[in-house]
Scaffold this motif. Sequence first.
Motif, PDB file in Angstrom:
ATOM      1  N   GLY A 264      24.359   6.689   4.632  1.00  0.00           N
ATOM      2  CA  GLY A 264      24.307   5.666   5.684  1.00  0.00           C
ATOM      3  C   GLY A 264      23.335   4.544   5.346  1.00  0.00           C
ATOM      4  N   TRP A 265      22.156   4.916   4.855  1.00  0.00           N
ATOM      5  CA  TRP A 265      21.130   3.934   4.520  1.00  0.00           C
ATOM      6  C   TRP A 265      21.281   3.453   3.074  1.00  0.00           C
ATOM      7  CZ3 TRP A 265      17.987   1.650   7.900  1.00  0.00           C
ATOM      8  CH2 TRP A 265      17.697   2.282   9.105  1.00  0.00           C
ATOM      9  N   LYS A 266      21.169   2.177   2.905  1.00  0.00           N
ATOM     10  CA  LYS A 266      21.021   1.601   1.576  1.00  0.00           C
ATOM     11  C   LYS A 266      19.547   1.223   1.436  1.00  0.00           C
ATOM     12  CE  LYS A 266      25.727  -0.220   1.462  1.00  0.00           C
ATOM     13  NZ  LYS A 266      26.571  -1.442   1.324  1.00  0.00           N
ATOM     14  N   MET A 267      18.804   2.074   0.707  1.00  0.00           N
ATOM     15  CA  MET A 267      17.343   1.971   0.746  1.00  0.00           C
ATOM     16  C   MET A 267      16.764   1.448  -0.558  1.00  0.00           C
ATOM     17  SD  MET A 267      16.139   5.372   2.812  1.00  0.00           S
ATOM     18  CE  MET A 267      16.981   6.510   1.716  1.00  0.00           C
ATOM     19  N   THR A 268      15.636   0.784  -0.406  1.00  0.00           N
ATOM     20  CA  THR A 268      14.789   0.406  -1.532  1.00  0.00           C
ATOM     21  C   THR A 268      13.354   0.726  -1.150  1.00  0.00           C
ATOM     22  OG1 THR A 268      14.518  -1.848  -0.701  1.00  0.00           O
ATOM     23  CG2 THR A 268      16.311  -1.458  -2.268  1.00  0.00           C
ATOM     24  N   GLU A 269      12.566   1.212  -2.108  1.00  0.00           N
ATOM     25  CA  GLU A 269      11.169   1.539  -1.836  1.00  0.00           C
ATOM     26  C   GLU A 269      10.287   0.406  -2.334  1.00  0.00           C
ATOM     27  OE1 GLU A 269      11.298   6.399  -2.014  1.00  0.00           O
ATOM     28  OE2 GLU A 269      10.317   5.278  -3.608  1.00  0.00           O
ATOM     29  N   VAL A 270       9.305   0.076  -1.530  1.00  0.00           N
ATOM     30  CA  VAL A 270       8.377  -0.995  -1.896  1.00  0.00           C
ATOM     31  C   VAL A 270       6.956  -0.460  -1.808  1.00  0.00           C
ATOM     32  CG1 VAL A 270       9.888  -2.853  -1.166  1.00  0.00           C
ATOM     33  CG2 VAL A 270       8.315  -1.855   0.480  1.00  0.00           C
ATOM     34  N   LYS A 271       6.061  -0.996  -2.618  1.00  0.00           N
ATOM     35  CA  LYS A 271       4.662  -0.583  -2.618  1.00  0.00           C
ATOM     36  C   LYS A 271       3.867  -1.472  -1.678  1.00  0.00           C
ATOM     37  CE  LYS A 271       0.880   0.532  -5.755  1.00  0.00           C
ATOM     38  NZ  LYS A 271       0.433   0.549  -7.167  1.00  0.00           N
ATOM     39  N   GLU A 272       3.148  -0.825  -0.781  1.00  0.00           N
ATOM     40  CA  GLU A 272       2.349  -1.572   0.195  1.00  0.00           C
ATOM     41  C   GLU A 272       1.118  -2.136  -0.502  1.00  0.00           C
ATOM     42  OE1 GLU A 272       0.588  -1.020   4.707  1.00  0.00           O
ATOM     43  OE2 GLU A 272       0.845   0.707   3.418  1.00  0.00           O
ATOM     44  N   GLU A 273       1.013  -3.430  -0.565  1.00  0.00           N
ATOM     45  CA  GLU A 273      -0.058  -4.072  -1.325  1.00  0.00           C
ATOM     46  C   GLU A 273      -1.429  -3.879  -0.690  1.00  0.00           C
ATOM     47  OE1 GLU A 273       1.020  -8.103  -1.772  1.00  0.00           O
ATOM     48  OE2 GLU A 273       2.763  -7.705  -3.038  1.00  0.00           O
ATOM     49  N   THR A 274      -1.492  -3.707   0.629  1.00  0.00           N
ATOM     50  CA  THR A 274      -2.771  -3.598   1.328  1.00  0.00           C
ATOM     51  C   THR A 274      -3.373  -2.206   1.217  1.00  0.00           C
ATOM     52  OG1 THR A 274      -1.630  -3.094   3.396  1.00  0.00           O
ATOM     53  CG2 THR A 274      -2.169  -5.401   2.966  1.00  0.00           C
ATOM     54  N   SER A 275      -2.656  -1.243   0.706  1.00  0.00           N
ATOM     55  CA  SER A 275      -3.155   0.123   0.624  1.00  0.00           C
ATOM     56  C   SER A 275      -3.775   0.378  -0.737  1.00  0.00           C
ATOM     57  CB  SER A 275      -2.019   1.127   0.877  1.00  0.00           C
ATOM     58  OG  SER A 275      -2.475   2.438   0.673  1.00  0.00           O
ATOM     59  N   GLU A 276      -4.998   0.898  -0.775  1.00  0.00           N
ATOM     60  CA  GLU A 276      -5.675   1.184  -2.033  1.00  0.00           C
ATOM     61  C   GLU A 276      -4.987   2.327  -2.785  1.00  0.00           C
ATOM     62  OE1 GLU A 276      -9.702   1.973  -1.192  1.00  0.00           O
ATOM     63  OE2 GLU A 276     -10.180  -0.068  -0.498  1.00  0.00           O
TER      64      GLU A 276
END
Length: 308
Positions: A264-276
């Motif tokens: 159902g989901w067409k997903m992409t993972e992204v890296k959160e820039e604000t997280s160390e």
Amino acid sequence: MRTWRVGTISMGISLVGLGFVLLVPQILDMNLTTILLSWWPLLFNILGAEILFYIYFSRKESSFVKYDILSILFVGLLGTTGIVLILLTSSGLMDQVRAAVNSEEKTVNLPGFNQKAGKDIQRVVLDPGPYPLTIESGKGEEVSIFGTYGERVMEDDDSLLNKAEDYLLVERNGDTLYISFKDLPIQSGLLDSGTMNLKATLIIPAGLAMEIDGKRTDLVLKPRKLLNDWSVKDSGNLSVFLQDNSDIKIDARGAEELEGPENGWKMTEVKEETSEQGAVKKNGIFNIGKGKHTLTVTDTFNVKVQYP
């Protein structure tokens, strides 16, 4: 030589009085605490009068005054209990004890809210507050709210919420209707756990756009046949229920979890820039039908789609 035992008569009278105090509420349906609070000072009067009585007569006759320690201790215990009751009453704790004993916890219907949106209203901006909320689209032109909440009340007390204004703030500004759920009263007492538990359902016309500031609140969306765009940001757990005839695109951005039917989901993972530590966030698209209208979900912990 005659021996007078001070305290024996006081104990006898105290026992008779205590039995009378316990009997009266059973017969006349009176408050036992009230009777105890008004009766116990007589114990000291009885014991003092007995001591004075024996001292007075001991001067006239050859007598020996002896104190019945056990009886005096019993009378003193009753008196001490009375003093404790007085202190509890003056501090307000006794009222809480009465309220806790005589009150009941029940689920009450939330005062309903109904307002016709009108042709000039184009969108709804919603603040659900700290309470879980179900939001549905409707075929009519009315904005409606109904539900239940839990409260602890005395038998003869009025409900804490008597009208929609007690828990809801509704303001109109131009073409926008602002709806905010107020913080409900905090019930404080011996058996109260804090804020009241509120469960509500909001129905808005399907043709209106809606913006929801979730504030980490759990939400349930039932868009049905959506005729405009909706958006949700900063929600906790978001559940979206879709129908077979739904025509909607769900655009999730920055979610920690995306759940739903397989493929159902067409997903992409992204890296959160604000997280160390580089926490991974997920973006995804869930499409039903042509996806003419969009439900945009931003910075939500969990998005779960339930589709037949």
